[in-house]
Design an enzyme around this catalytic site. Structure first.
Site, short mmCIF file in Angstrom:
data_model
loop_
_atom_site.label_atom_id
_atom_site.label_comp_id
_atom_site.label_asym_id
_atom_site.label_seq_id
_atom_site.Cartn_x
_atom_site.Cartn_y
_atom_site.Cartn_z
N THR A 27 0.79 -1.05 -0.06
CA THR A 27 0.22 0.12 0.04
C THR A 27 0.76 1.21 0.14
O THR A 27 2.06 1.09 0.14
CB THR A 27 -1.04 -0.01 1.35
OG1 THR A 27 -2.02 1.00 1.07
CG2 THR A 27 -0.29 0.41 2.53
N GLY A 29 -0.45 5.95 -7.19
CA GLY A 29 -1.36 5.13 -7.86
C GLY A 29 -1.36 4.81 -9.29
O GLY A 29 -1.44 4.00 -9.76
N CYS A 77 2.63 2.89 -9.25
CA CYS A 77 2.60 1.80 -8.41
C CYS A 77 1.47 0.84 -8.64
O CYS A 77 0.47 1.32 -8.41
CB CYS A 77 2.98 2.16 -6.97
SG CYS A 77 3.17 0.68 -5.97
N THR A 99 -0.73 0.14 -5.65
CA THR A 99 -1.44 1.41 -4.98
C THR A 99 -2.55 1.54 -5.81
O THR A 99 -2.44 1.75 -7.06
CB THR A 99 -0.46 2.28 -4.87
OG1 THR A 99 0.82 2.12 -4.05
CG2 THR A 99 -1.19 3.78 -4.11
#
EC number: 3.4.25.2
Length: 176
Positions: free
Chosen positions: A2, A157, A160, A163
């Site tokens: 995360t 986000g 990655c 994410t």
């Protein structure tokens, strides 16, 4: 994993996290809440790493907050001591970011407590991307802490694969 981001600016501390839970290379859940309030709403905490391990750490950290009447640094140091000496805790694979009106801290998987000098925390799989974005926004814009946290998570986000863009945000005033 995360991504968690925390920013202190203009009288606010904000912590934000994405909602993706992955098992290997498979997305298992997209709307997990990895940022929450502890100790009567006075502390914001977020985690990166193994979910079950993080919940164990949340419980232990909140117990330390209760024991030390909400004193964030003392509770974090005591949790870190436990983490280093308790064999079951030392196997946990998670990191915590914690913040209140006085401080922002990272509690690492090997029991270290770090207070970043610039009030910026970014951790997890997209942490480096979020940190770079947040640092640039802090230096070159007058955006609010919330806008910086949200924008840097969106950038992480986009880059990655662990994410997503389902973001949970908690905000607290630094005064009072």
């Amino acid at each position: 994993m995360t991504t968690i981001v925390s920013v202190r600016r203009h009288g606010k501390v904000v912590m934000a996290g994405d909602g993706q839970v992955s098992l290997g290379n498979t997305v298992m859940k997209g709307n997990a809440k990895k940022v929450r309030r502890l100790y009567h709403g006075e502390v914001i905490a977020g985690f990166a790493g193994a979910t079950a391990d993080a919940f164990t750490l949340f419980e232990r950290f909140e117990a330390q907050l209760e024991k030390h009447q909400g004193h964030l640094v003392r509770a974090a140091v005591e949790l870190a001591k436990d983490w280093r000496t308790d064999r079951s805790l030392s196997r946990l694979e998670a990191m915590l970011a914690v913040a209140n009106k006085d401080a922002s801290l990272i509690i690492t998987g090997n029991g270290d407590v770090v207070e970043p000098e610039d009030g910026l925390i970014a951790m997890g799989s997209g942490g480096a991307f979020a940190q770079a974005a947040a640092r640039a926004l802090l230096l070159k814009t007058d955006l609010s802490a919330r806008e910086i946290a949200e924008t840097s998570l969106h950038i992480a986000g986009d880059i990655c694969v662990f994410t997503n863009h389902n973001i949970t945000i908690e905000e607290q005033d630094l005064v009072g």
